[in-house]
Design an enzyme around this catalytic site. Structure first.
Site, PDB file in Angstrom:
ATOM      1  N   ASP A   1     -10.253   2.807   2.312  1.00  0.00           N
ATOM      2  CA  ASP A   1     -10.428   2.168   3.627  1.00  0.00           C
ATOM      3  C   ASP A   1     -11.227   3.050   4.585  1.00  0.00           C
ATOM      4  OD1 ASP A   1      -9.125  -0.205   3.026  1.00  0.00           O
ATOM      5  OD2 ASP A   1      -7.163   0.578   3.599  1.00  0.00           O
TER       6      ASP A   1
ATOM      7  N   LYS B   1       0.811  -1.233   0.000  1.00  0.00           N
ATOM      8  CA  LYS B   1       0.000   0.000   0.000  1.00  0.00           C
ATOM      9  C   LYS B   1       0.841   1.279   0.000  1.00  0.00           C
ATOM     10  CE  LYS B   1      -4.196  -1.875   2.119  1.00  0.00           C
ATOM     11  NZ  LYS B   1      -5.269  -1.618   3.087  1.00  0.00           N
TER      12      LYS B   1
END
Ligand code: ATR
Length: 282
Positions: free
Chosen positions: A107, A71
């Site tokens: 997220d 990420k």
């Protein structure tokens, strides 16, 4: 499954990737919406990340989700990164367009949407929230809470230097709303809390349970865990047994997937109980 020469392609990039629920989740929507497309698990090692992403882009992929451990690398890789992903310090969704790569982070959106869908009475603009943990997952949760207007966040982590660094970093532009609390005091700060969030790995299958005394927690406080294996963690079990509303972590996974799917396949997917069942039983 419909798959022609014109199929749109997407996938999830990670290492390892065999445990990922994302192919099943996106596959459900592709089937349900009868889309000519596919979403694949893509096992890619760190030393091969950039080359592989370039390869996918050049092969005409619409984009990818990015998971552990890539990420942060994805944030560096993208030609453009949206400001929210910069604040979180991680990209989990990439869209390829006209030879360029656009990174975002869904997220935080997934976390808030899951709570909005499953805890109607939670009023973010006046809430006092306890966040346990200060890793990558906590960053997304705290940014989400700040953007939802939460005025007071208590951040508790075993390693205090990590919670202090995170609070200092995320307080920029959001003066004073994160207070760092010692890990040993975590059971003593619950008396007027509206939402309790576990972002640590404690309670996950194979990990020790989170030790927390909920005696002081108001009975209307919402308790949520971003861990979803098991679905009902020991923390959620304890909270439910004393009557607190609980929200499990699976919903966050399902909701964070929606913006990417919509960008790649041009249709809005929904999170339903049938989808939950399908993903759980995979
Ligand atoms: P993620 O990116 O998924 O959040 P991480 O960065 O490894 O993963 O963070 C894991 C979190 O769980 C951290 O907050 C970690 O606390 P430390 O910062 O002190 O390491 C927390 N954690 C893991 N094991 C723990 C344990 N046995 N007791 C307390 N906290 C624990």
């Amino acid at each position: 499954m419909i798959l022609t020469g014109k199929a749109r392609l997407a996938g999830v990039v990670g290492w390892p990737i065999s445990h990922s629920k994302s192919p099943r989740l996106h596959g459900y929507w592709l089937d349900k919406l009868a889309i000519d497309g596919a979403y694949l698990p893509l096992a890619i090692e760190s030393n091969n990340f950039e080359n592989s992403l370039n390869g996918l882009k050049n092969a005409g992929f619409q984009g990818v989700n990015v998971t552990v451990p890539h990420k942060e690398a994805a944030l560096k890789y993208c030609d453009e990164v949206d400001p929210l992903a910069f604040r979180i310090g991680a990209v989990n969704t990439i869209v390829f367009k006209n030879g360029r790569s656009y990174g975002s982070n869904t997220d935080a959106y997934g976390f808030i949407e899951n709570l909005r869908q499953n805890s109607e009475n939670l009023e973010f603009s006046t809430a006092k929230v306890v966040v346990l943990g200060a890793g990558g997952a906590a960053r997304g949760v705290i940014v989400a809470l700040q953007d939802a207007g939460v005025p007071e966040i208590l951040l508790v982590n075993r390693t205090k230097s990590r919670s202090e660094a995170l609070a200092a970093d995320l307080s920029i532009g959001h003066e004073g709303n994160i207070q760092v609390v010692d890990w040993e005091k975590r059971s003593e700060i619950l008396s007027d809390v509206n939402l309790l969030v576990n972002t640590t790995s404690l309670g996950m299958a194979g990990q020790p349970p989170l030790e927390l005394d909920l005696s002081d927690l108001p009975l209307n406080a919402v308790v949520t865990d971003i861990v979803y294996a098991p679905l009902i963690t020991p923390l959620l079990e304890l909270a439910r047994s004393r009557g607190n509303p609980i929200v499990d972590g699976l919903g966050m996974l399902l909701h964070q997937a929606r913006p990417g799917f919509e960008a790649w396949f041009s249709q809005k997917p929904e999170v339903t109980s049938a989808l939950r069942e399908f993903v759980l039983n995979g």
